[in-house]
Design a protein around this motif. Structure first.
Motif, PDB file in Angstrom:
ATOM      1  N   VAL A 151       0.842  -1.198   0.000  1.00  0.00           N
ATOM      2  CA  VAL A 151       0.000   0.000   0.000  1.00  0.00           C
ATOM      3  C   VAL A 151       0.873   1.243   0.000  1.00  0.00           C
ATOM      4  O   VAL A 151       1.664   1.459   0.915  1.00  0.00           O
ATOM      5  CB  VAL A 151      -0.956   0.018   1.221  1.00  0.00           C
ATOM      6  CG1 VAL A 151      -1.873   1.228   1.149  1.00  0.00           C
ATOM      7  CG2 VAL A 151      -1.772  -1.257   1.271  1.00  0.00           C
ATOM      8  N   GLU A 152       0.721   2.030  -1.051  1.00  0.00           N
ATOM      9  CA  GLU A 152       1.420   3.317  -1.134  1.00  0.00           C
ATOM     10  C   GLU A 152       0.417   4.459  -1.095  1.00  0.00           C
ATOM     11  O   GLU A 152       0.774   5.616  -0.892  1.00  0.00           O
ATOM     12  CB  GLU A 152       2.219   3.378  -2.445  1.00  0.00           C
ATOM     13  CG  GLU A 152       3.350   2.353  -2.498  1.00  0.00           C
ATOM     14  CD  GLU A 152       3.833   2.076  -3.918  1.00  0.00           C
ATOM     15  OE1 GLU A 152       3.251   2.640  -4.865  1.00  0.00           O
ATOM     16  OE2 GLU A 152       4.787   1.298  -4.066  1.00  0.00           O
ATOM     17  N   GLY A 153      -0.842   4.119  -1.338  1.00  0.00           N
ATOM     18  CA  GLY A 153      -1.895   5.137  -1.384  1.00  0.00           C
ATOM     19  C   GLY A 153      -2.832   5.020  -0.197  1.00  0.00           C
ATOM     20  O   GLY A 153      -2.415   4.617   0.884  1.00  0.00           O
ATOM     21  N   ASP A 154      -4.105   5.348  -0.418  1.00  0.00           N
ATOM     22  CA  ASP A 154      -5.084   5.394   0.663  1.00  0.00           C
ATOM     23  C   ASP A 154      -6.090   4.251   0.568  1.00  0.00           C
ATOM     24  O   ASP A 154      -6.494   3.861  -0.514  1.00  0.00           O
ATOM     25  CB  ASP A 154      -5.871   6.710   0.609  1.00  0.00           C
ATOM     26  CG  ASP A 154      -4.990   7.902   0.934  1.00  0.00           C
ATOM     27  OD1 ASP A 154      -3.773   7.693   1.137  1.00  0.00           O
ATOM     28  OD2 ASP A 154      -5.507   9.022   0.965  1.00  0.00           O
ATOM     29  N   VAL A 155      -6.496   3.747   1.737  1.00  0.00           N
ATOM     30  CA  VAL A 155      -7.602   2.804   1.810  1.00  0.00           C
ATOM     31  C   VAL A 155      -8.566   3.372   2.844  1.00  0.00           C
ATOM     32  O   VAL A 155      -8.178   3.651   3.980  1.00  0.00           O
ATOM     33  CB  VAL A 155      -7.131   1.389   2.235  1.00  0.00           C
ATOM     34  CG1 VAL A 155      -8.324   0.453   2.388  1.00  0.00           C
ATOM     35  CG2 VAL A 155      -6.141   0.824   1.224  1.00  0.00           C
ATOM     36  N   THR A 156      -9.825   3.589   2.436  1.00  0.00           N
ATOM     37  CA  THR A 156     -10.762   4.250   3.358  1.00  0.00           C
ATOM     38  C   THR A 156     -11.403   3.278   4.337  1.00  0.00           C
ATOM     39  O   THR A 156     -12.017   3.689   5.300  1.00  0.00           O
ATOM     40  CB  THR A 156     -11.885   4.981   2.583  1.00  0.00           C
ATOM     41  OG1 THR A 156     -12.659   3.994   1.884  1.00  0.00           O
ATOM     42  CG2 THR A 156     -11.315   5.974   1.600  1.00  0.00           C
ATOM     43  N   GLY A 157     -11.280   1.976   4.084  1.00  0.00           N
ATOM     44  CA  GLY A 157     -11.891   0.989   4.988  1.00  0.00           C
ATOM     45  C   GLY A 157     -10.853   0.160   5.712  1.00  0.00           C
ATOM     46  O   GLY A 157      -9.739   0.624   5.963  1.00  0.00           O
ATOM     47  N   ASN A 158     -11.229  -1.080   6.027  1.00  0.00           N
ATOM     48  CA  ASN A 158     -10.336  -1.995   6.739  1.00  0.00           C
ATOM     49  C   ASN A 158      -9.457  -2.751   5.748  1.00  0.00           C
ATOM     50  O   ASN A 158      -9.857  -3.029   4.633  1.00  0.00           O
ATOM     51  CB  ASN A 158     -11.137  -3.015   7.540  1.00  0.00           C
ATOM     52  CG  ASN A 158     -11.982  -2.360   8.606  1.00  0.00           C
ATOM     53  OD1 ASN A 158     -11.555  -1.384   9.229  1.00  0.00           O
ATOM     54  ND2 ASN A 158     -13.179  -2.865   8.793  1.00  0.00           N
ATOM     55  N   LEU A 159      -8.263  -3.092   6.251  1.00  0.00           N
ATOM     56  CA  LEU A 159      -7.303  -3.824   5.430  1.00  0.00           C
ATOM     57  C   LEU A 159      -7.084  -5.189   6.076  1.00  0.00           C
ATOM     58  O   LEU A 159      -6.793  -5.271   7.256  1.00  0.00           O
ATOM     59  CB  LEU A 159      -6.002  -3.034   5.450  1.00  0.00           C
ATOM     60  CG  LEU A 159      -5.086  -3.141   4.253  1.00  0.00           C
ATOM     61  CD1 LEU A 159      -5.804  -2.645   3.022  1.00  0.00           C
ATOM     62  CD2 LEU A 159      -3.860  -2.287   4.506  1.00  0.00           C
ATOM     63  N   THR A 160      -7.221  -6.244   5.292  1.00  0.00           N
ATOM     64  CA  THR A 160      -7.003  -7.584   5.843  1.00  0.00           C
ATOM     65  C   THR A 160      -6.098  -8.376   4.913  1.00  0.00           C
ATOM     66  O   THR A 160      -6.332  -8.421   3.710  1.00  0.00           O
ATOM     67  CB  THR A 160      -8.344  -8.326   6.005  1.00  0.00           C
ATOM     68  OG1 THR A 160      -9.233  -7.503   6.755  1.00  0.00           O
ATOM     69  CG2 THR A 160      -8.140  -9.646   6.727  1.00  0.00           C
ATOM     70  N   VAL A 161      -5.058  -8.973   5.479  1.00  0.00           N
ATOM     71  CA  VAL A 161      -4.164  -9.833   4.698  1.00  0.00           C
ATOM     72  C   VAL A 161      -4.206 -11.219   5.306  1.00  0.00           C
ATOM     73  O   VAL A 161      -3.934 -11.401   6.491  1.00  0.00           O
ATOM     74  CB  VAL A 161      -2.715  -9.287   4.711  1.00  0.00           C
ATOM     75  CG1 VAL A 161      -1.797 -10.231   3.942  1.00  0.00           C
ATOM     76  CG2 VAL A 161      -2.669  -7.900   4.101  1.00  0.00           C
ATOM     77  N   ILE A 162      -4.586 -12.205   4.482  1.00  0.00           N
ATOM     78  CA  ILE A 162      -4.709 -13.589   4.957  1.00  0.00           C
ATOM     79  C   ILE A 162      -3.627 -14.424   4.295  1.00  0.00           C
ATOM     80  O   ILE A 162      -3.533 -14.459   3.062  1.00  0.00           O
ATOM     81  CB  ILE A 162      -6.096 -14.159   4.601  1.00  0.00           C
ATOM     82  CG1 ILE A 162      -7.197 -13.255   5.165  1.00  0.00           C
ATOM     83  CG2 ILE A 162      -6.241 -15.582   5.122  1.00  0.00           C
ATOM     84  CD1 ILE A 162      -8.530 -13.418   4.474  1.00  0.00           C
ATOM     85  N   ASP A 163      -2.812 -15.104   5.105  1.00  0.00           N
ATOM     86  CA  ASP A 163      -1.730 -15.932   4.564  1.00  0.00           C
ATOM     87  C   ASP A 163      -0.887 -15.175   3.559  1.00  0.00           C
ATOM     88  O   ASP A 163      -0.580 -15.678   2.474  1.00  0.00           O
ATOM     89  CB  ASP A 163      -2.288 -17.209   3.905  1.00  0.00           C
ATOM     90  CG  ASP A 163      -2.735 -18.209   4.949  1.00  0.00           C
ATOM     91  OD1 ASP A 163      -2.191 -18.168   6.065  1.00  0.00           O
ATOM     92  OD2 ASP A 163      -3.620 -19.011   4.653  1.00  0.00           O
ATOM     93  N   GLY A 164      -0.540 -13.957   3.883  1.00  0.00           N
ATOM     94  CA  GLY A 164       0.245 -13.158   2.950  1.00  0.00           C
ATOM     95  C   GLY A 164       1.123 -12.162   3.678  1.00  0.00           C
ATOM     96  O   GLY A 164       1.329 -12.258   4.892  1.00  0.00           O
ATOM     97  N   THR A 165       1.654 -11.218   2.923  1.00  0.00           N
ATOM     98  CA  THR A 165       2.565 -10.229   3.471  1.00  0.00           C
ATOM     99  C   THR A 165       1.978  -8.849   3.271  1.00  0.00           C
ATOM    100  O   THR A 165       1.448  -8.549   2.209  1.00  0.00           O
ATOM    101  CB  THR A 165       3.912 -10.306   2.726  1.00  0.00           C
ATOM    102  OG1 THR A 165       4.321 -11.667   2.670  1.00  0.00           O
ATOM    103  CG2 THR A 165       4.971  -9.492   3.417  1.00  0.00           C
ATOM    104  N   LEU A 166       2.116  -8.018   4.289  1.00  0.00           N
ATOM    105  CA  LEU A 166       1.633  -6.644   4.182  1.00  0.00           C
ATOM    106  C   LEU A 166       2.826  -5.697   4.185  1.00  0.00           C
ATOM    107  O   LEU A 166       3.720  -5.809   5.003  1.00  0.00           O
ATOM    108  CB  LEU A 166       0.691  -6.317   5.355  1.00  0.00           C
ATOM    109  CG  LEU A 166       0.158  -4.877   5.385  1.00  0.00           C
ATOM    110  CD1 LEU A 166      -0.673  -4.584   4.154  1.00  0.00           C
ATOM    111  CD2 LEU A 166      -0.666  -4.669   6.646  1.00  0.00           C
ATOM    112  N   ASN A 167       2.809  -4.800   3.232  1.00  0.00           N
ATOM    113  CA  ASN A 167       3.908  -3.876   3.046  1.00  0.00           C
ATOM    114  C   ASN A 167       3.313  -2.471   2.972  1.00  0.00           C
ATOM    115  O   ASN A 167       2.739  -2.089   1.951  1.00  0.00           O
ATOM    116  CB  ASN A 167       4.603  -4.277   1.731  1.00  0.00           C
ATOM    117  CG  ASN A 167       5.902  -3.543   1.527  1.00  0.00           C
ATOM    118  OD1 ASN A 167       6.067  -2.424   2.016  1.00  0.00           O
ATOM    119  ND2 ASN A 167       6.804  -4.165   0.802  1.00  0.00           N
ATOM    120  N   LEU A 168       3.439  -1.722   4.061  1.00  0.00           N
ATOM    121  CA  LEU A 168       2.867  -0.376   4.094  1.00  0.00           C
ATOM    122  C   LEU A 168       3.956   0.666   3.852  1.00  0.00           C
ATOM    123  O   LEU A 168       4.912   0.755   4.607  1.00  0.00           O
ATOM    124  CB  LEU A 168       2.212  -0.094   5.449  1.00  0.00           C
ATOM    125  CG  LEU A 168       0.920  -0.848   5.785  1.00  0.00           C
ATOM    126  CD1 LEU A 168       0.434  -0.455   7.175  1.00  0.00           C
ATOM    127  CD2 LEU A 168      -0.165  -0.577   4.755  1.00  0.00           C
TER     128      LEU A 168
END
Ligand code: ZN
Length: 201
Positions: A151-168
Motif C-alpha cells: 500500500v502506497e496510497g489510501d484505503v478508506t476501509g479496513n485492510l485484511t491480509v490472509i496468509d500473505g505479506t503486508l507492506n505499508l
C-alpha cells in the motif's frame, strides 16, 4: 459433472453423506477440475479444524472474542452447536456469504491469489503482488489472500491480509483497521467472525 453440480456434493462428502456413484463422479470431477479441487482442499482443511474446536469455555480467548459479537446466551449455544454438528454446511454458508456476497472478488488461478474489495479499479495486480499506488484511493475494505499487499496510497476501509505479506509505505494511509491472519486456525476464526459480523449488521 460441472462445477455447479460438484459443489453440493463436496459438502455432502465432507459431512460423510456421499456414497456410490455420486462419490465416484465427484472424484472424477476433482481430478479434472483444478478450481473445485482447490476449493475441496480448503474446505477439507477448514472442516477438520472446525471439528477439532474445543468445547465452548468462557476462558477461551478466541471463543470469547467471537461470542462478544453475539446476542443472548441461548442463541450463542445453538449457533455454536450448529457449527459443531454441521461443520461443512457452516463453512459453506460462510463461503457463500463472504466469497460470493456483495463484494467484487478477483482470483488469480496460477498463484491462488484472492483480492476482495468493494472497489478494485485503483488496485494493480502484478503476479501475486497487489499494489495500491501512491495518489490512489481504494474506497471501502480491501482483503488480500495468499499474496503480498503493498500500500502506497489510501484505503478508506479496513485492510485484511490472509496468509500473505503486508507492506505499508510511508505514504500509505489506512482509515480502518489493519488485520493480518496467517495461521490456518486464525483464518477459520476470521471467516466465522466476519460471518457473524455480517449477521449482526
Ligand atoms: Zn469444477
Amino acid at each position: 459433472m460441472n462445477c455447479k453440480e460438484a459443489l453440493p456434493l463436496i459438502h455432502e462428502y465432507l459431512d460423510g453423506d456421499l456414497q456410490g456413484s455420486d462419490s465416484r463422479l465427484l472424484k472424477e470431477h476433482l481430478i479434472a477440475c483444478q478450481t473445485c479441487h482447490a476449493l475441496f482442499k480448503q474446505l477439507e482443511k477448514t472442516d477438520a479444524l472446525v471439528r477439532m474446536l474445543p468445547p465452548v469455555k468462557a476462558s477461551d480467548t478466541l471463543t470469547a472474542q467471537i461470542m462478544s459479537g453475539l446476542p443472548p446466551m441461548k442463541q450463542r449455544n445453538s449457533w455454536m452447536d450448529f457449527i459443531r454438528r454441521h461443520p461443512a454446511a457452516s463453512v459453506a454458508v460462510v463461503f457463500g456469504v463472504v466469497m460470493f456476497g456483495s463484494f467484487m472478488a478477483m482470483w488469480n488461478d496460477d498463484t491462488s491469489l484472492m483480492v476482495k474489495g468493494s472497489n478494485l479499479q485503483d488496485v494493480i495486480i502484478q503476479g501475486d503482488t497487489v499494489i495500491v499506488p501512491q495518489g490512489h484511493t481504494v474506497q471501502g475494505d480491501l482483503v488480500v489472500q495468499r499474496g503480498t499487499l503493498k500500500v502506497e496510497g489510501d484505503v478508506t476501509g479496513n485492510l485484511t491480509v490472509i496468509d500473505g505479506t503486508l507492506n505499508l509505505a510511508s505514504t500509505a494511509h489506512i482509515s480502518g483497521q489493519v488485520t493480518q491472519v496467517n495461521e490456518a486456525l486464525g483464518w477459520v476464526w476470521y471467516k466465522i467472525n466476519e460471518f457473524v459480523g455480517m449477521l449482526s449488521h
